[in-house]
Scaffold this motif. Structure first.
Motif, PDB file in Angstrom:
ATOM      1  N   VAL A  12       0.944  -1.182  -0.075  1.00 44.47           N
ATOM      2  CA  VAL A  12       0.019   0.036  -0.063  1.00 44.47           C
ATOM      3  C   VAL A  12       0.737   1.207  -0.099  1.00 44.47           C
ATOM      4  O   VAL A  12       1.919   1.273   0.429  1.00 44.47           O
ATOM      5  N   GLN A  13       0.369   2.254  -0.525  1.00 42.85           N
ATOM      6  CA  GLN A  13       1.278   3.643  -0.617  1.00 42.85           C
ATOM      7  C   GLN A  13       0.783   4.268   0.752  1.00 42.85           C
ATOM      8  O   GLN A  13      -0.152   4.208   1.668  1.00 42.85           O
ATOM      9  N   SER A  84      -3.757   5.427   7.888  1.00 47.31           N
ATOM     10  CA  SER A  84      -2.682   6.513   7.626  1.00 47.31           C
ATOM     11  C   SER A  84      -1.183   5.893   7.877  1.00 47.31           C
ATOM     12  O   SER A  84      -0.364   6.015   8.482  1.00 47.31           O
ATOM     13  N   LEU A  85      -1.126   4.757   7.199  1.00 43.31           N
ATOM     14  CA  LEU A  85       0.227   3.759   7.135  1.00 43.31           C
ATOM     15  C   LEU A  85       1.316   4.899   6.513  1.00 43.31           C
ATOM     16  O   LEU A  85       1.078   5.606   5.864  1.00 43.31           O
ATOM     17  N   LYS A  86       2.353   4.579   7.167  1.00 42.62           N
ATOM     18  CA  LYS A  86       3.658   5.200   6.904  1.00 42.62           C
ATOM     19  C   LYS A  86       4.548   3.928   6.508  1.00 42.62           C
ATOM     20  O   LYS A  86       4.532   2.941   6.782  1.00 42.62           O
ATOM     21  N   PRO A  87       5.871   4.550   5.819  1.00 45.48           N
ATOM     22  CA  PRO A  87       6.776   3.578   5.484  1.00 45.48           C
ATOM     23  C   PRO A  87       7.335   2.765   6.553  1.00 45.48           C
ATOM     24  O   PRO A  87       7.862   1.755   6.484  1.00 45.48           O
ATOM     25  N   VAL A 122       4.649  -0.705   2.829  1.00 47.85           N
ATOM     26  CA  VAL A 122       4.315   0.652   2.670  1.00 47.85           C
ATOM     27  C   VAL A 122       5.171   1.449   2.110  1.00 47.85           C
ATOM     28  O   VAL A 122       6.170   1.607   2.488  1.00 47.85           O
ATOM     29  N   SER A 123       4.815   2.132   0.830  1.00 43.57           N
ATOM     30  CA  SER A 123       5.788   2.824  -0.042  1.00 43.57           C
ATOM     31  C   SER A 123       5.511   3.954   0.046  1.00 43.57           C
ATOM     32  O   SER A 123       4.361   4.396   0.315  1.00 43.57           O
TER      33      SER A 123
END
Length: 124
Positions: A12-13, A84-87, A122-123
């Protein structure tokens, strides 16, 4: 003894969301303390969410407000909603269970039943 199997991981981005599931078999999850942990390359396995047999939840500051742990006792399934995913959330995610008398500090060593993990990437 309860057995656990994670699913729902993927790529996921940054800023996106994923919902992880942990299907239990062999015993009801209603009587256990349950948690999600993650392991990133080169880092220690860390807890990201915990829920006890009464439904009380706990999160570390790194994910608080973004991740939500929940369970459906009738489906014998544990969930982790990640928003709100982060790398830096990139890791292998594991669900875990323990008799609640073992759990005091949300420490990996307190959990004795583990799934095999599901990968989250997460990209930027």
């Amino acid at each position: 003894q309860v057995q656990l199997q994670e699913s729902g991981g993927g790529s996921v981005q940054a800023g996106g969301s994923l919902r992880l599931s942990c299907a239990a078999s062999g015993d009801t999850i209603a009587t256990y303390c349950l948690a999600w942990f993650r392991k990133a390359p080169g880092k220690e396995r860390e807890g990201v969410a915990h829920i006890d047999d009464g439904g009380t939840t706990h999160y570390p500051g790194s994910v608080k407000g973004r991740f939500t742990i929940s369970k459906a006792n009738t489906k014998n399934t544990l969930y982790l909603q990640m928003n709100s995913l982060k790398p830096e959330d990139t890791a292998m995610y594991y669900c875990a269970a323990a008799a609640c008398w073992r759990v005091r500090t949300f420490w990996v060593g307190e959990y004795n039943v583990w799934g095999k993990g599901t990968q989250v990437a997460v990209s930027s």
